[in-house]
Write a protein that holds these residues in place. Sequence first.
Motif, PDB file in Angstrom:
ATOM      1  N   ILE A 143       0.504  -1.349  -0.165  1.00 18.16           N
ATOM      2  CA  ILE A 143      -0.057  -0.155   0.209  1.00 18.16           C
ATOM      3  C   ILE A 143       0.547   1.320   0.467  1.00 18.16           C
ATOM      4  O   ILE A 143       0.381   2.366  -0.288  1.00 18.16           O
ATOM      5  N   ALA A 144       2.061   1.109   0.477  1.00 18.01           N
ATOM      6  CA  ALA A 144       3.487   2.083   0.272  1.00 18.01           C
ATOM      7  C   ALA A 144       2.680   3.097  -1.281  1.00 18.01           C
ATOM      8  O   ALA A 144       2.539   1.869  -2.478  1.00 18.01           O
ATOM      9  N   GLY A 145       2.639   4.720  -1.100  1.00 16.39           N
ATOM     10  CA  GLY A 145       3.036   4.736  -2.602  1.00 16.39           C
ATOM     11  C   GLY A 145       0.587   5.180  -2.929  1.00 16.39           C
ATOM     12  O   GLY A 145       1.141   5.285  -4.325  1.00 16.39           O
ATOM     13  N   LYS A 146       0.603   4.499  -2.568  1.00 14.83           N
ATOM     14  CA  LYS A 146      -0.951   4.310  -2.809  1.00 14.83           C
ATOM     15  C   LYS A 146      -2.235   5.306  -1.657  1.00 14.83           C
ATOM     16  O   LYS A 146      -1.282   5.481  -0.578  1.00 14.83           O
ATOM     17  N   PRO A 147      -2.711   5.670  -2.216  1.00 13.86           N
ATOM     18  CA  PRO A 147      -3.874   5.850  -0.668  1.00 13.86           C
ATOM     19  C   PRO A 147      -5.321   5.142  -0.159  1.00 13.86           C
ATOM     20  O   PRO A 147      -5.262   3.685  -0.700  1.00 13.86           O
ATOM     21  N   ALA A 148      -5.116   5.313   0.992  1.00 16.55           N
ATOM     22  CA  ALA A 148      -5.732   4.196   1.529  1.00 16.55           C
ATOM     23  C   ALA A 148      -6.772   4.500   3.010  1.00 16.55           C
ATOM     24  O   ALA A 148      -6.707   5.858   2.799  1.00 16.55           O
ATOM     25  N   GLY A 149      -7.614   4.038   2.761  1.00 15.84           N
ATOM     26  CA  GLY A 149      -8.556   4.178   3.875  1.00 15.84           C
ATOM     27  C   GLY A 149      -9.529   3.942   5.187  1.00 15.84           C
ATOM     28  O   GLY A 149      -8.791   2.403   4.919  1.00 15.84           O
ATOM     29  N   SER A 150      -9.850   4.412   6.177  1.00 18.35           N
ATOM     30  CA  SER A 150      -9.973   3.523   7.633  1.00 18.35           C
ATOM     31  C   SER A 150     -11.174   4.721   7.509  1.00 18.35           C
ATOM     32  O   SER A 150     -11.482   5.342   7.449  1.00 18.35           O
ATOM     33  N   GLN A 151     -11.820   3.810   9.461  1.00 23.48           N
ATOM     34  CA  GLN A 151     -12.900   4.847  10.006  1.00 23.48           C
ATOM     35  C   GLN A 151     -12.171   5.378  10.919  1.00 23.48           C
ATOM     36  O   GLN A 151     -11.466   5.447  11.897  1.00 23.48           O
ATOM     37  N   ALA A 152     -12.726   7.020  10.971  1.00 21.88           N
ATOM     38  CA  ALA A 152     -12.153   7.639  11.551  1.00 21.88           C
ATOM     39  C   ALA A 152     -12.274   7.874  13.531  1.00 21.88           C
ATOM     40  O   ALA A 152     -13.289   7.065  13.451  1.00 21.88           O
ATOM     41  N   GLY A 153     -11.399   8.309  13.950  1.00 15.48           N
ATOM     42  CA  GLY A 153     -11.748   7.653  15.207  1.00 15.48           C
ATOM     43  C   GLY A 153     -11.572   6.149  15.560  1.00 15.48           C
ATOM     44  O   GLY A 153     -11.225   5.855  17.190  1.00 15.48           O
ATOM     45  N   SER A 154     -10.592   5.521  15.148  1.00 18.94           N
ATOM     46  CA  SER A 154     -10.808   3.912  14.819  1.00 18.94           C
ATOM     47  C   SER A 154      -9.568   3.451  15.144  1.00 18.94           C
ATOM     48  O   SER A 154      -8.474   4.542  15.396  1.00 18.94           O
ATOM     49  N   ALA A 155      -9.430   2.910  15.810  1.00 23.29           N
ATOM     50  CA  ALA A 155      -8.105   1.947  16.484  1.00 23.29           C
ATOM     51  C   ALA A 155      -7.505   1.155  14.618  1.00 23.29           C
ATOM     52  O   ALA A 155      -6.333   1.710  14.879  1.00 23.29           O
ATOM     53  N   ALA A 159      -3.643   2.540  13.271  1.00 24.89           N
ATOM     54  CA  ALA A 159      -2.819   1.383  13.125  1.00 24.89           C
ATOM     55  C   ALA A 159      -2.880   1.245  11.471  1.00 24.89           C
ATOM     56  O   ALA A 159      -1.107   1.505  11.299  1.00 24.89           O
ATOM     57  N   LEU A 160      -3.362   1.696  10.613  1.00 26.53           N
ATOM     58  CA  LEU A 160      -2.954   2.072   9.133  1.00 26.53           C
ATOM     59  C   LEU A 160      -2.040   3.899   9.398  1.00 26.53           C
ATOM     60  O   LEU A 160      -0.925   2.890   8.578  1.00 26.53           O
ATOM     61  N   GLU A 161      -2.583   4.600   9.854  1.00 24.34           N
ATOM     62  CA  GLU A 161      -1.243   5.375  10.639  1.00 24.34           C
ATOM     63  C   GLU A 161      -0.200   5.226  10.736  1.00 24.34           C
ATOM     64  O   GLU A 161       0.445   5.784  10.547  1.00 24.34           O
ATOM     65  N   ALA A 162       0.585   4.606  11.992  1.00 26.65           N
ATOM     66  CA  ALA A 162       1.193   4.093  12.053  1.00 26.65           C
ATOM     67  C   ALA A 162       2.023   3.420  10.638  1.00 26.65           C
ATOM     68  O   ALA A 162       3.336   3.413  11.362  1.00 26.65           O
ATOM     69  N   PHE A 163       1.518   2.475  10.787  1.00 26.56           N
ATOM     70  CA  PHE A 163       1.723   1.846   9.554  1.00 26.56           C
ATOM     71  C   PHE A 163       2.573   2.677   8.193  1.00 26.56           C
ATOM     72  O   PHE A 163       3.483   1.983   7.728  1.00 26.56           O
ATOM     73  N   ALA A 164       1.427   3.223   8.019  1.00 26.14           N
ATOM     74  CA  ALA A 164       1.941   4.446   6.883  1.00 26.14           C
ATOM     75  C   ALA A 164       3.711   4.852   7.020  1.00 26.14           C
ATOM     76  O   ALA A 164       3.976   4.934   6.400  1.00 26.14           O
ATOM     77  N   THR A 165       4.026   5.096   8.437  1.00 23.50           N
ATOM     78  CA  THR A 165       5.002   6.031   9.434  1.00 23.50           C
ATOM     79  C   THR A 165       6.012   4.317   9.157  1.00 23.50           C
ATOM     80  O   THR A 165       6.912   5.313   8.826  1.00 23.50           O
ATOM     81  N   GLU A 166       5.835   3.649   9.648  1.00 26.09           N
ATOM     82  CA  GLU A 166       6.451   2.777   9.306  1.00 26.09           C
ATOM     83  C   GLU A 166       7.104   2.472   7.788  1.00 26.09           C
ATOM     84  O   GLU A 166       8.389   2.432   7.464  1.00 26.09           O
ATOM     85  N   LEU A 167       6.011   2.393   7.022  1.00 29.07           N
ATOM     86  CA  LEU A 167       6.928   2.421   5.569  1.00 29.07           C
ATOM     87  C   LEU A 167       7.361   3.141   4.637  1.00 29.07           C
ATOM     88  O   LEU A 167       8.131   3.556   4.348  1.00 29.07           O
ATOM     89  N   LYS A 168       6.950   5.073   5.425  1.00 32.13           N
ATOM     90  CA  LYS A 168       7.666   5.936   5.205  1.00 32.13           C
ATOM     91  C   LYS A 168       8.825   5.893   5.284  1.00 32.13           C
ATOM     92  O   LYS A 168       9.813   6.196   4.963  1.00 32.13           O
ATOM     93  N   ALA A 169       9.236   5.519   6.776  1.00 27.90           N
ATOM     94  CA  ALA A 169      10.867   5.652   7.221  1.00 27.90           C
ATOM     95  C   ALA A 169      11.362   5.082   6.676  1.00 27.90           C
ATOM     96  O   ALA A 169      13.463   4.733   6.653  1.00 27.90           O
ATOM     97  N   ALA A 170      10.650   3.177   6.039  1.00 30.25           N
ATOM     98  CA  ALA A 170      11.246   2.211   5.164  1.00 30.25           C
ATOM     99  C   ALA A 170      12.284   2.659   4.231  1.00 30.25           C
ATOM    100  O   ALA A 170      12.883   2.137   3.327  1.00 30.25           O
TER     101      ALA A 170
END
Length: 281
Positions: A143-155, A159-170
């Motif tokens: 999903i790196a480099g692509k648009p992805a979605g999830s529910q506002a205010g949810s765990a 998780a998506l935002e944390a995963f996105a941060t990991e992918l960017k750092a890598a």
Amino acid sequence: MKAIRNSKILLVGAALAIAMAAPVAHATDLLGKIKAAKVFTVATEARFAPFEFVEGGKIVGYSADIMDEVMKGLPGVELKRLDLPWQGILPGLAASRFDFVVTSVTVTPERMKAYHLSVSIADATMAVLKRKGDAEIAKPEDIAGKPAGSQAGSAQLAALEAFATELKAAGKGDVTVSTYTDFSEAYADLAAGRIHAVVNSLPNLLEAARQRPDIFEVVLPTFGPKTYFSWAGRNDADSASLNALIDAELLKLNKSGKLAELQKKWFGAPMELPEALPAAE
């Protein structure tokens, strides 16, 4: 003698008042109030199939079936279910707008500190949903480099935002994160091609793919740590006896095999669940 007799009468009256007050005080905790009113009011988000959703004007699903069993521990009490947007459910619980949350609350350390999270009811490990046949996404990292979605205010969004941060750092690229009021909106955007992936818990994505196999496909393996769904109560003395009753009923259903039976009905297979949640860090 009269003064002594009056004193004895007063002492006996005081003792009776104390004796009578003890059960009344116990009855004024939340569970006592529920039993006295004969109504148990819970909040749910009935847009989270197959856990809870509306069919024929009625809230049905895995959690609804569990509650049918749990309510056997509250004979004579009516269950009142409020269908609310997820974003208002935990704040509403904290504000005492209802008695308990009977919807899929993903267990997190922060929530464990703020609320009483029940014995787990299902697996909530994160996964990715893509459009059927999308060869660009073969594993979650794609999903790196692509648009992805999830529910506002949810765990799941966290998780998506944390995963996105990991992918960017890598150095794998940015994930453009979109948020939605509920997951049905995210699935609609995925089907329309406005986003490339939706992050949700695995059981929910399996249900989405089962409902629309020509449009959606689950990307495996899952990602992130193993986690679970629970229900939630207030973490205070007033709610302690209600929390204990719900936990006892859920644990009984797990040990008896009834939960596994309901999991087969709604998810196609049983889930291995812990008997207790780990302590919050």
